[in-house]
Scaffold this motif. Sequence first.
Motif, mmCIF file in Angstrom:
data_model
loop_
_atom_site.group_PDB
_atom_site.id
_atom_site.type_symbol
_atom_site.label_atom_id
_atom_site.label_comp_id
_atom_site.label_asym_id
_atom_site.label_seq_id
_atom_site.Cartn_x
_atom_site.Cartn_y
_atom_site.Cartn_z
ATOM 1 N N TRP A 164 0.878 -1.706 0.171
ATOM 2 C CA TRP A 164 0.040 0.492 0.239
ATOM 3 C C TRP A 164 0.944 1.046 0.530
ATOM 4 O O TRP A 164 0.739 2.464 -0.849
ATOM 5 N N ARG A 165 1.790 0.952 0.703
ATOM 6 C CA ARG A 165 2.833 2.462 0.843
ATOM 7 C C ARG A 165 3.567 2.943 -0.599
ATOM 8 O O ARG A 165 3.940 4.179 -0.804
ATOM 9 N N LEU A 166 3.102 1.589 -1.878
ATOM 10 C CA LEU A 166 3.577 2.497 -3.552
ATOM 11 C C LEU A 166 2.368 3.297 -3.751
ATOM 12 O O LEU A 166 2.669 4.917 -4.898
ATOM 13 N N TYR A 167 1.394 3.676 -3.328
ATOM 14 C CA TYR A 167 0.162 4.130 -3.203
ATOM 15 C C TYR A 167 0.307 5.716 -3.081
ATOM 16 O O TYR A 167 0.098 7.073 -4.290
ATOM 17 N N HIS A 168 1.195 5.747 -2.397
ATOM 18 C CA HIS A 168 1.514 7.084 -2.043
ATOM 19 C C HIS A 168 2.876 7.703 -2.182
ATOM 20 O O HIS A 168 3.045 9.080 -1.701
ATOM 21 N N GLU A 222 5.047 10.761 -7.341
ATOM 22 C CA GLU A 222 4.564 10.477 -8.917
ATOM 23 C C GLU A 222 6.428 10.338 -9.677
ATOM 24 O O GLU A 222 6.882 9.935 -10.108
ATOM 25 N N GLU A 223 7.083 11.858 -9.607
ATOM 26 C CA GLU A 223 8.747 11.875 -9.561
ATOM 27 C C GLU A 223 9.149 9.894 -8.878
ATOM 28 O O GLU A 223 10.596 10.195 -9.705
ATOM 29 N N ASP A 224 8.549 9.663 -8.575
ATOM 30 C CA ASP A 224 9.550 9.071 -7.458
ATOM 31 C C ASP A 224 9.739 7.753 -7.657
ATOM 32 O O ASP A 224 9.416 6.512 -6.508
ATOM 33 N N ILE A 256 3.928 -8.400 -3.765
ATOM 34 C CA ILE A 256 3.687 -9.985 -4.495
ATOM 35 C C ILE A 256 4.454 -10.865 -4.981
ATOM 36 O O ILE A 256 4.004 -11.778 -6.156
ATOM 37 N N ASN A 257 5.722 -10.453 -4.130
ATOM 38 C CA ASN A 257 6.766 -11.690 -4.406
ATOM 39 C C ASN A 257 6.685 -12.207 -6.546
ATOM 40 O O ASN A 257 6.926 -13.293 -6.262
ATOM 41 N N GLU A 258 7.329 -10.964 -6.568
ATOM 42 C CA GLU A 258 8.198 -10.890 -8.574
ATOM 43 C C GLU A 258 8.688 -10.334 -8.254
ATOM 44 O O GLU A 258 8.087 -8.893 -7.842
ATOM 45 N N PHE A 259 9.350 -10.199 -10.197
ATOM 46 C CA PHE A 259 10.247 -8.905 -10.028
ATOM 47 C C PHE A 259 9.645 -8.548 -10.677
ATOM 48 O O PHE A 259 9.188 -8.426 -11.588
ATOM 49 N N MET A 260 9.649 -6.987 -10.765
ATOM 50 C CA MET A 260 8.649 -5.751 -11.645
ATOM 51 C C MET A 260 8.829 -4.529 -11.321
ATOM 52 O O MET A 260 9.919 -4.281 -9.997
ATOM 53 N N THR A 261 8.439 -4.118 -12.008
ATOM 54 C CA THR A 261 9.325 -2.619 -11.947
ATOM 55 C C THR A 261 7.745 -1.933 -10.609
ATOM 56 O O THR A 261 7.313 -2.380 -10.590
ATOM 57 N N ILE A 262 8.281 -0.805 -10.118
ATOM 58 C CA ILE A 262 7.556 0.212 -9.699
ATOM 59 C C ILE A 262 6.051 0.257 -9.851
ATOM 60 O O ILE A 262 4.782 -0.014 -9.279
ATOM 61 N N GLN A 263 5.958 0.979 -10.855
ATOM 62 C CA GLN A 263 4.774 1.158 -11.929
ATOM 63 C C GLN A 263 4.536 0.533 -12.087
ATOM 64 O O GLN A 263 2.849 0.190 -12.442
#
Length: 261
Positions: free
Chosen positions: A205-209, A212-214, A226-233
């Motif tokens: 949930w912290r990712l949604y706070h 945008e520039e971060d 999620i236990n997966e490799f991916m970007t924050i976006q």
Amino acid sequence: GIEYHLVLKKQRFLCRNCGSTCGAHSDLLIKNHTMTKQIKNRIFSMAKESFTLSSIAKIIGISANTVSRILYSNTKIPTRCVHLPENLCFDEFRSVKNIFTFIAIDADTHRLVELIRNRLSKTITEHFINSYSLSERQAVKTVSIDLNANYQLVVHRIFPNARIVVDRFHIVQLCSRALDQVRINSLKKLPDKKSRIYKAMKSDWRLYHLPEEDVDDTHIKFIVGINEFMTIQNAIDIATDEIPIFKEAYDTYQSIQRSIR
């Protein structure tokens, strides 16, 4: 330094010539006092180093009430400041015994202006009206407050020409709580509690706070929830692409954050 303990007995002495009596005294002590000047100086020096009353009392070996009496015996609290600043900040804090104390500071210098025993509108209004003339109160241009509706009524009555400025911190706080509320309501409607979207909205949930520039959309990393490799976006898009109402709340939150910055 070396610490000395003097065991003094209270005794009166009779003068054979004049018949008067006097008590024993020492150059280390002030007359009619039981503590030396060095102890009092030590109390003041510890207070300047932000020691609490109880800590000072425990270290020196006296009661907290005695420490308080020494520190504040000669303190005179001013009834009002010399002149009201053009820009003020209103707020309250929990002082003693769960009592909220009203505080007003200079918005430019952050210096204390007023400290009132409670936060009741009647008490605040009477204090400013009785302490400052109408011309002084008319010179105040802005008053920064939180979202307390009572302060809005007080400001208009005390400072006729002042503009009310809502503190940006409380705006961001309110928007953050609103975003979390939409997220929680969306989580409750999801049937599968082990799905990727549930994990993304529950654990990360912290990712949604993040501003945008971060939000990184290029570097791949391991997202723990999620236990997966991916970007924050990508992690953010898992929820915003599937739940339209949450995407709307997220975009609104980011828009407000961008406007404030």
